[in-house]
Design a protein around this motif. Structure first.
Motif, mmCIF file in Angstrom:
data_model
loop_
_atom_site.group_PDB
_atom_site.id
_atom_site.type_symbol
_atom_site.label_atom_id
_atom_site.label_comp_id
_atom_site.label_asym_id
_atom_site.label_seq_id
_atom_site.Cartn_x
_atom_site.Cartn_y
_atom_site.Cartn_z
ATOM 1 N N LYS A 107 4.913 39.814 71.426
ATOM 2 C CA LYS A 107 6.161 39.220 70.976
ATOM 3 C C LYS A 107 7.013 38.802 72.166
ATOM 4 C CE LYS A 107 6.643 41.634 66.607
ATOM 5 N NZ LYS A 107 7.463 42.566 65.846
ATOM 6 N N LYS A 108 7.819 37.755 71.945
ATOM 7 C CA LYS A 108 8.765 37.273 72.951
ATOM 8 C C LYS A 108 10.133 37.179 72.299
ATOM 9 C CE LYS A 108 5.374 34.584 75.505
ATOM 10 N NZ LYS A 108 5.012 33.252 75.986
ATOM 11 N N GLU A 109 11.165 37.470 73.074
ATOM 12 C CA GLU A 109 12.527 37.430 72.573
ATOM 13 C C GLU A 109 13.355 36.406 73.332
ATOM 14 O OE1 GLU A 109 13.624 39.051 69.960
ATOM 15 O OE2 GLU A 109 11.823 40.238 69.674
ATOM 16 N N MET A 110 14.483 35.996 72.741
ATOM 17 C CA MET A 110 15.405 35.076 73.390
ATOM 18 C C MET A 110 16.139 35.745 74.540
ATOM 19 S SD MET A 110 17.700 32.653 71.053
ATOM 20 C CE MET A 110 17.321 32.832 69.366
ATOM 21 N N MET A 111 16.554 36.978 74.312
ATOM 22 C CA MET A 111 17.338 37.712 75.308
ATOM 23 C C MET A 111 16.494 38.832 75.896
ATOM 24 S SD MET A 111 20.883 38.003 73.160
ATOM 25 C CE MET A 111 21.391 39.371 74.128
ATOM 26 N N LYS A 112 16.865 39.241 77.111
ATOM 27 C CA LYS A 112 16.180 40.379 77.710
ATOM 28 C C LYS A 112 16.696 41.660 77.081
ATOM 29 C CE LYS A 112 14.847 38.722 82.203
ATOM 30 N NZ LYS A 112 14.789 39.038 83.619
ATOM 31 N N LEU A 113 15.785 42.541 76.740
ATOM 32 C CA LEU A 113 16.126 43.864 76.227
ATOM 33 C C LEU A 113 15.479 44.864 77.186
ATOM 34 C CD1 LEU A 113 15.378 43.099 72.504
ATOM 35 C CD2 LEU A 113 17.625 43.375 73.528
ATOM 36 N N VAL A 114 16.231 45.245 78.232
ATOM 37 C CA VAL A 114 15.703 46.068 79.305
ATOM 38 C C VAL A 114 15.949 47.543 78.989
ATOM 39 C CG1 VAL A 114 15.848 46.546 81.774
ATOM 40 C CG2 VAL A 114 16.112 44.218 80.956
ATOM 41 N N CYS A 115 14.914 48.349 79.151
ATOM 42 C CA CYS A 115 15.006 49.798 78.938
ATOM 43 C C CYS A 115 15.814 50.415 80.088
ATOM 44 C CB CYS A 115 13.609 50.394 78.884
ATOM 45 S SG CYS A 115 13.593 52.203 78.782
ATOM 46 N N ASP A 116 16.724 51.311 79.753
ATOM 47 C CA ASP A 116 17.550 51.965 80.770
ATOM 48 C C ASP A 116 16.729 52.881 81.673
ATOM 49 O OD1 ASP A 116 19.819 50.754 79.810
ATOM 50 O OD2 ASP A 116 20.358 52.428 78.492
ATOM 51 N N GLN A 117 15.621 53.389 81.185
ATOM 52 C CA GLN A 117 14.853 54.374 81.943
ATOM 53 C C GLN A 117 13.789 53.729 82.825
ATOM 54 O OE1 GLN A 117 13.475 57.366 79.231
ATOM 55 N NE2 GLN A 117 15.524 57.749 78.457
ATOM 56 N N CYS A 118 12.968 52.839 82.280
ATOM 57 C CA CYS A 118 11.872 52.262 83.070
ATOM 58 C C CYS A 118 12.175 50.869 83.602
ATOM 59 C CB CYS A 118 10.585 52.244 82.246
ATOM 60 S SG CYS A 118 10.652 51.190 80.793
ATOM 61 N N GLN A 119 13.296 50.281 83.186
ATOM 62 C CA GLN A 119 13.751 48.969 83.653
ATOM 63 C C GLN A 119 12.779 47.828 83.326
ATOM 64 O OE1 GLN A 119 16.870 48.784 84.770
ATOM 65 N NE2 GLN A 119 16.948 50.989 84.503
ATOM 66 N N GLN A 120 12.026 47.957 82.260
ATOM 67 C CA GLN A 120 11.135 46.888 81.829
ATOM 68 C C GLN A 120 11.682 46.245 80.567
ATOM 69 O OE1 GLN A 120 7.200 48.571 81.498
ATOM 70 N NE2 GLN A 120 6.755 48.097 83.636
ATOM 71 N N ASN A 121 11.243 45.013 80.308
ATOM 72 C CA ASN A 121 11.710 44.238 79.173
ATOM 73 C C ASN A 121 10.820 44.499 77.960
ATOM 74 O OD1 ASN A 121 13.413 42.191 78.037
ATOM 75 N ND2 ASN A 121 11.620 40.869 78.057
ATOM 76 N N PHE A 122 11.449 44.622 76.774
ATOM 77 C CA PHE A 122 10.697 44.878 75.543
ATOM 78 C C PHE A 122 11.236 44.034 74.406
ATOM 79 C CE2 PHE A 122 10.144 48.662 78.099
ATOM 80 C CZ PHE A 122 8.775 48.818 78.050
ATOM 81 N N CYS A 123 10.464 43.914 73.334
ATOM 82 C CA CYS A 123 10.904 43.196 72.140
ATOM 83 C C CYS A 123 11.824 44.102 71.325
ATOM 84 C CB CYS A 123 9.702 42.762 71.302
ATOM 85 S SG CYS A 123 8.754 44.134 70.607
ATOM 86 N N LEU A 124 12.377 43.585 70.241
ATOM 87 C CA LEU A 124 13.286 44.378 69.417
ATOM 88 C C LEU A 124 12.612 45.614 68.829
ATOM 89 C CD1 LEU A 124 15.210 41.571 67.525
ATOM 90 C CD2 LEU A 124 16.173 43.236 69.097
ATOM 91 N N GLN A 125 11.359 45.473 68.476
ATOM 92 C CA GLN A 125 10.642 46.577 67.853
ATOM 93 C C GLN A 125 10.376 47.716 68.835
ATOM 94 O OE1 GLN A 125 6.989 45.345 66.067
ATOM 95 N NE2 GLN A 125 6.492 47.367 65.276
ATOM 96 N N HIS A 126 10.177 47.415 70.115
ATOM 97 C CA HIS A 126 9.809 48.431 71.108
ATOM 98 C C HIS A 126 10.901 48.695 72.146
ATOM 99 C CE1 HIS A 126 5.809 46.647 69.887
ATOM 100 N NE2 HIS A 126 5.770 47.877 69.426
ATOM 101 N N ARG A 127 12.156 48.352 71.860
ATOM 102 C CA ARG A 127 13.220 48.455 72.862
ATOM 103 C C ARG A 127 13.640 49.888 73.168
ATOM 104 N NH1 ARG A 127 15.751 46.800 68.149
ATOM 105 N NH2 ARG A 127 17.559 48.029 67.519
ATOM 106 N N HIS A 128 13.481 50.804 72.248
ATOM 107 C CA HIS A 128 13.881 52.192 72.490
ATOM 108 C C HIS A 128 12.795 52.928 73.268
ATOM 109 C CE1 HIS A 128 17.381 51.691 70.028
ATOM 110 N NE2 HIS A 128 16.641 51.233 69.038
ATOM 111 N N PRO A 129 13.168 53.871 74.142
ATOM 112 C CA PRO A 129 12.182 54.592 74.967
ATOM 113 C C PRO A 129 11.078 55.260 74.156
ATOM 114 C CG PRO A 129 14.378 55.014 75.799
ATOM 115 C CD PRO A 129 14.548 54.235 74.527
ATOM 116 N N LEU A 130 11.388 55.789 72.984
ATOM 117 C CA LEU A 130 10.357 56.441 72.173
ATOM 118 C C LEU A 130 9.385 55.432 71.566
ATOM 119 C CD1 LEU A 130 12.436 59.168 70.330
ATOM 120 C CD2 LEU A 130 10.872 59.472 72.247
ATOM 121 N N ASP A 131 9.834 54.211 71.373
ATOM 122 C CA ASP A 131 8.989 53.190 70.751
ATOM 123 C C ASP A 131 7.966 52.602 71.714
ATOM 124 O OD1 ASP A 131 10.319 53.504 68.342
ATOM 125 O OD2 ASP A 131 11.777 51.930 68.798
#
Length: 173
Positions: A107-131
């Motif tokens: 999946k690709k998103e319009m905006m960056k959704l960066v994880c606070d812990q690992c600093q990587q970009n994720f989609c809306l479904q996987h944006r939380h660290p547990l996901d």
């Protein structure tokens, strides 16, 4: 005539109608009747100075900035001569460019959704660290957060081997 001083005559040479509610043109300052108040109707020679439309290039559909007092057709012509690229030659900008870093997710998103812990970009479904099973630096977790992580791990471990995982949460004191 009962009121000879009332109203004014239209300034248009071919009209000269006596109008009791004359309109003054804000461009040239002359008085006109309702039929000739339009700048294009009374043939004002500098009408293009009051026309504040933004011209669009017919080839590339880009808006062309024109300053007051400049003729739009001259500016658009200069734009076309300089380096106008038609629509077909111009590449369309992609909107969805931020790819999810979770393995297997495309999946690709319009905006960056960066994880606070690992600093990587994720989609809306996987944006939380547990996901996305975050491997970033471990942080102190609240008791409620630790309990939620333990329930998640327990549910995963029970389905795989039936044993409970060790408690690895460092809770805030």
């Amino acid at each position: 005539m009962e009121f000879p001083d009332l109203g004014e005559h239209c300034s248009e040479r071919t009209c000269k109608q006596l109008d009791f509610l004359p309109l003054k043109c804000d461009a040239c300052g002359e008085v006109f009747c309702k039929d000739h108040i339009d700048i294009n109707r009374h043939r004002w020679s500098s009408a293009y100075k009051k026309d504040v439309q933004v011209p669009v290039c017919p080839l590339c559909n880009a808006p062309i900035p024109v300053r007051r007092g400049e003729r739009a057709d001259v500016i658009v012509g200069a734009h076309m001569d300089k380096g106008c690229r038609p629509d077909s030659a111009r590449q369309k900008e992609k909107v969805f460019t931020n790819k999810c870093f979770r393995p297997g997710c495309k999946k690709k998103e319009m905006m960056k959704l960066v994880c606070d812990q690992c600093q990587q970009n994720f989609c809306l479904q996987h944006r939380h660290p547990l996901d996305h099973e975050c491997q970033g630096p471990s942080r102190r977790v609240s008791k409620a957060g630790c309990a939620a992580q333990m329930r998640l791990l327990e549910s995963r471990q029970k389905t795989s081997n039936g044993q409970l995982p060790p408690n690895r949460c460092r809770t805030k004191s």
